[in-house]
Design an enzyme around this catalytic site. Sequence first.
Site, PDB file in Angstrom:
ATOM      1  N   ASP A 151      36.899 135.486 -21.971  1.00 47.32           N
ATOM      2  CA  ASP A 151      35.890 135.702 -23.007  1.00 47.32           C
ATOM      3  C   ASP A 151      35.120 137.002 -22.748  1.00 47.32           C
ATOM      4  O   ASP A 151      34.953 137.408 -21.596  1.00 47.32           O
ATOM      5  CB  ASP A 151      34.924 134.505 -23.008  1.00 47.32           C
ATOM      6  CG  ASP A 151      34.031 134.478 -24.241  1.00 47.32           C
ATOM      7  OD1 ASP A 151      34.347 135.186 -25.220  1.00 47.32           O
ATOM      8  OD2 ASP A 151      33.023 133.762 -24.223  1.00 47.32           O
ATOM      9  N   GLY A 152      34.668 137.622 -23.823  1.00 46.97           N
ATOM     10  CA  GLY A 152      33.773 138.767 -23.677  1.00 46.97           C
ATOM     11  C   GLY A 152      34.393 140.128 -23.972  1.00 46.97           C
ATOM     12  O   GLY A 152      33.758 141.164 -23.736  1.00 46.97           O
ATOM     13  N   GLY A 183      34.897 141.521 -26.863  1.00 44.30           N
ATOM     14  CA  GLY A 183      34.118 142.181 -27.910  1.00 44.30           C
ATOM     15  C   GLY A 183      32.827 142.774 -27.354  1.00 44.30           C
ATOM     16  O   GLY A 183      32.494 143.936 -27.602  1.00 44.30           O
ATOM     17  N   ARG A 184      32.120 141.952 -26.557  1.00 48.01           N
ATOM     18  CA  ARG A 184      30.853 142.435 -25.993  1.00 48.01           C
ATOM     19  C   ARG A 184      31.065 143.574 -25.000  1.00 48.01           C
ATOM     20  O   ARG A 184      30.270 144.498 -24.906  1.00 48.01           O
ATOM     21  CB  ARG A 184      30.094 141.265 -25.330  1.00 48.01           C
ATOM     22  CG  ARG A 184      29.328 140.443 -26.332  1.00 48.01           C
ATOM     23  CD  ARG A 184      28.928 139.125 -25.771  1.00 48.01           C
ATOM     24  NE  ARG A 184      30.068 138.215 -25.707  1.00 48.01           N
ATOM     25  CZ  ARG A 184      30.080 137.052 -25.070  1.00 48.01           C
ATOM     26  NH1 ARG A 184      29.008 136.656 -24.424  1.00 48.01           N
ATOM     27  NH2 ARG A 184      31.134 136.290 -25.087  1.00 48.01           N
ATOM     28  N   ARG A 190      35.735 146.861 -31.277  1.00 48.44           N
ATOM     29  CA  ARG A 190      36.082 145.627 -30.562  1.00 48.44           C
ATOM     30  C   ARG A 190      37.515 145.655 -30.025  1.00 48.44           C
ATOM     31  O   ARG A 190      37.808 145.115 -28.962  1.00 48.44           O
ATOM     32  CB  ARG A 190      35.929 144.422 -31.502  1.00 48.44           C
ATOM     33  CG  ARG A 190      34.507 144.085 -31.856  1.00 48.44           C
ATOM     34  CD  ARG A 190      34.464 142.913 -32.825  1.00 48.44           C
ATOM     35  NE  ARG A 190      35.096 141.729 -32.276  1.00 48.44           N
ATOM     36  CZ  ARG A 190      34.501 140.866 -31.440  1.00 48.44           C
ATOM     37  NH1 ARG A 190      33.270 141.060 -31.074  1.00 48.44           N
ATOM     38  NH2 ARG A 190      35.146 139.813 -30.998  1.00 48.44           N
ATOM     39  N   HIS A 221      39.729 144.353 -26.542  1.00 49.73           N
ATOM     40  CA  HIS A 221      40.947 143.543 -26.424  1.00 49.73           C
ATOM     41  C   HIS A 221      42.039 144.302 -25.657  1.00 49.73           C
ATOM     42  O   HIS A 221      42.792 143.706 -24.899  1.00 49.73           O
ATOM     43  CB  HIS A 221      41.454 143.139 -27.808  1.00 49.73           C
ATOM     44  CG  HIS A 221      40.507 142.212 -28.526  1.00 49.73           C
ATOM     45  ND1 HIS A 221      39.952 141.109 -27.931  1.00 49.73           N
ATOM     46  CD2 HIS A 221      40.005 142.249 -29.793  1.00 49.73           C
ATOM     47  CE1 HIS A 221      39.166 140.489 -28.800  1.00 49.73           C
ATOM     48  NE2 HIS A 221      39.174 141.159 -29.929  1.00 49.73           N
ATOM     49  N   GLU A 242      40.532 128.569 -33.674  1.00 50.21           N
ATOM     50  CA  GLU A 242      39.288 129.068 -34.291  1.00 50.21           C
ATOM     51  C   GLU A 242      39.314 130.600 -34.458  1.00 50.21           C
ATOM     52  O   GLU A 242      38.583 131.147 -35.274  1.00 50.21           O
ATOM     53  CB  GLU A 242      38.076 128.672 -33.437  1.00 50.21           C
ATOM     54  CG  GLU A 242      37.751 127.177 -33.437  1.00 50.21           C
ATOM     55  CD  GLU A 242      38.721 126.327 -32.607  1.00 50.21           C
ATOM     56  OE1 GLU A 242      39.323 126.871 -31.660  1.00 50.21           O
ATOM     57  OE2 GLU A 242      38.899 125.131 -32.933  1.00 50.21           O
ATOM     58  N   ASN A 243      40.164 131.274 -33.678  1.00 57.01           N
ATOM     59  CA  ASN A 243      40.193 132.743 -33.743  1.00 57.01           C
ATOM     60  C   ASN A 243      40.666 133.278 -35.099  1.00 57.01           C
ATOM     61  O   ASN A 243      40.444 134.436 -35.428  1.00 57.01           O
ATOM     62  CB  ASN A 243      41.052 133.338 -32.616  1.00 57.01           C
ATOM     63  CG  ASN A 243      40.379 133.288 -31.260  1.00 57.01           C
ATOM     64  OD1 ASN A 243      41.037 133.212 -30.233  1.00 57.01           O
ATOM     65  ND2 ASN A 243      39.054 133.324 -31.234  1.00 57.01           N
ATOM     66  N   TRP A 244      41.299 132.426 -35.930  1.00 52.87           N
ATOM     67  CA  TRP A 244      41.727 132.874 -37.265  1.00 52.87           C
ATOM     68  C   TRP A 244      40.533 133.230 -38.137  1.00 52.87           C
ATOM     69  O   TRP A 244      40.676 133.901 -39.142  1.00 52.87           O
ATOM     70  CB  TRP A 244      42.540 131.780 -37.968  1.00 52.87           C
ATOM     71  CG  TRP A 244      43.874 131.510 -37.338  1.00 52.87           C
ATOM     72  CD1 TRP A 244      44.225 130.408 -36.613  1.00 52.87           C
ATOM     73  CD2 TRP A 244      45.041 132.337 -37.361  1.00 52.87           C
ATOM     74  NE1 TRP A 244      45.523 130.504 -36.189  1.00 52.87           N
ATOM     75  CE2 TRP A 244      46.061 131.681 -36.649  1.00 52.87           C
ATOM     76  CE3 TRP A 244      45.331 133.601 -37.935  1.00 52.87           C
ATOM     77  CZ2 TRP A 244      47.330 132.208 -36.464  1.00 52.87           C
ATOM     78  CZ3 TRP A 244      46.611 134.124 -37.762  1.00 52.87           C
ATOM     79  CH2 TRP A 244      47.579 133.433 -37.040  1.00 52.87           C
TER      80      TRP A 244
HETATM   81  C1  FPP Z   1      37.688 136.762 -26.147  1.00 55.18           C
HETATM   82  O1  FPP Z   1      36.904 137.878 -26.353  1.00 55.18           O
HETATM   83  C2  FPP Z   1      39.117 137.039 -26.126  1.00 55.18           C
HETATM   84  C3  FPP Z   1      39.991 136.713 -27.104  1.00 55.18           C
HETATM   85  C4  FPP Z   1      39.603 136.061 -28.349  1.00 55.18           C
HETATM   86  C5  FPP Z   1      41.410 136.958 -27.017  1.00 55.18           C
HETATM   87  C6  FPP Z   1      42.002 137.219 -25.666  1.00 55.18           C
HETATM   88  C7  FPP Z   1      42.966 138.310 -25.818  1.00 55.18           C
HETATM   89  C8  FPP Z   1      43.281 139.214 -24.868  1.00 55.18           C
HETATM   90  C9  FPP Z   1      42.747 139.124 -23.512  1.00 55.18           C
HETATM   91  C10 FPP Z   1      44.153 140.383 -25.176  1.00 55.18           C
HETATM   92  C11 FPP Z   1      45.580 140.113 -25.492  1.00 55.18           C
HETATM   93  C12 FPP Z   1      46.219 138.973 -24.804  1.00 55.18           C
HETATM   94  C13 FPP Z   1      47.380 139.001 -24.101  1.00 55.18           C
HETATM   95  C14 FPP Z   1      47.925 137.740 -23.537  1.00 55.18           C
HETATM   96  C15 FPP Z   1      48.127 140.229 -23.839  1.00 55.18           C
HETATM   97  P1  FPP Z   1      35.961 137.888 -27.628  1.00 55.18           P
HETATM   98  O2  FPP Z   1      36.571 138.782 -28.647  1.00 55.18           O
HETATM   99  O3  FPP Z   1      35.687 136.491 -28.072  1.00 55.18           O
HETATM  100  O4  FPP Z   1      34.664 138.538 -27.030  1.00 55.18           O
HETATM  101  P2  FPP Z   1      33.178 138.338 -27.559  1.00 55.18           P
HETATM  102  O5  FPP Z   1      32.838 136.881 -27.366  1.00 55.18           O
HETATM  103  O6  FPP Z   1      32.383 139.234 -26.670  1.00 55.18           O
HETATM  104  O7  FPP Z   1      33.165 138.772 -28.994  1.00 55.18           O
END
Ligand code: FPP
Length: 262
Positions: A36-37, A39-40, A49, A53, A83-85
């Site tokens: 997680d994290g 984006g931040r 963002r 990734h 939920e990511n959709w």
């Molecule tokens: C959370 O960060 C991460 C994800 C939703 C996806 C995880 C994906 C990767 C690590 C990259 C690609 C994966 C592989 C297996 C190559 P967030 O976007 O929820 O961060 P935030 O909470 O700070 O917005």
Amino acid sequence: MEDRLKDFVAPGSEEEALLHHLDFSRLPLHIAIIMDGNGRWAEKRNLPRIEGHKAGSRAVKEAVESCFRLGIKYLTLYAFSKENWRRPASEVNMLWELLYDYLRKEDKELVKNKIKLKVIGQREGIPPKVCQELARVEALTRDFESMVVLLALNYGGRTEIVEAVKKIIKENKLKPDQIDENTFSQYLYTAGIPDPDLLIRTSGELRVSNFLLWQIAYAEIWITPDYWPDFSRRHLLQALIDYQKRERRFGAVRHPSAQSLP
Ligand code: FPP
């Protein structure tokens, strides 16, 4: 094993000191990670963002390598939840593109290290070109046994449990009194895979986010405030050392003598 750890840590580094504290006879068999994290991490650097990734994808590569080198048998990564959709389509598409690139590039490394890749989650909805790539790499690595990397994609813990119930009913092979925790586990995506001993989450959130709800019943939880793209060997070693300091009682008492305490 010794070979795998060659150059794993720099001489005199904090990581080298941590490595000395690790008891290799008591490593967790299975580590699961909520990454997680991203984006931040990007926002903090005034980056889009997607850069988070991309950096997260590099951290995935490093985490797989580190677990392999330490001798961890199973690693499950939460890469895309149901939920990511709900995210903007542009971000969702880029996430699938990143996974596609990862598979195209990392297949050789998986083969070299004899690592099996397995997908858990629902394939429906995943872009066909990514599905094809996943199927290709799963087939390519099917017989490998040095380590198993499970990628949780389009994954939801509650959906997994509901699907298991549906399978049992559809098959109509089991009588109610034949269903116990062991038989039920065999209907989950993770059939045949031991439950995670250690659940790691980055970015400091204190939730399990619908991840492996059944399987983490007795997992030790380790949370770092740092964002996933910054997750490094130091974090992994720290998590393992903290894990080894915990006493896993699985609901039992501490020592047999403790039973006589008032
Ligand atoms: C959370 O960060 C991460 C994800 C939703 C996806 C995880 C994906 C990767 C690590 C990259 C690609 C994966 C592989 C297996 C190559 P967030 O976007 O929820 O961060 P935030 O909470 O700070 O917005």
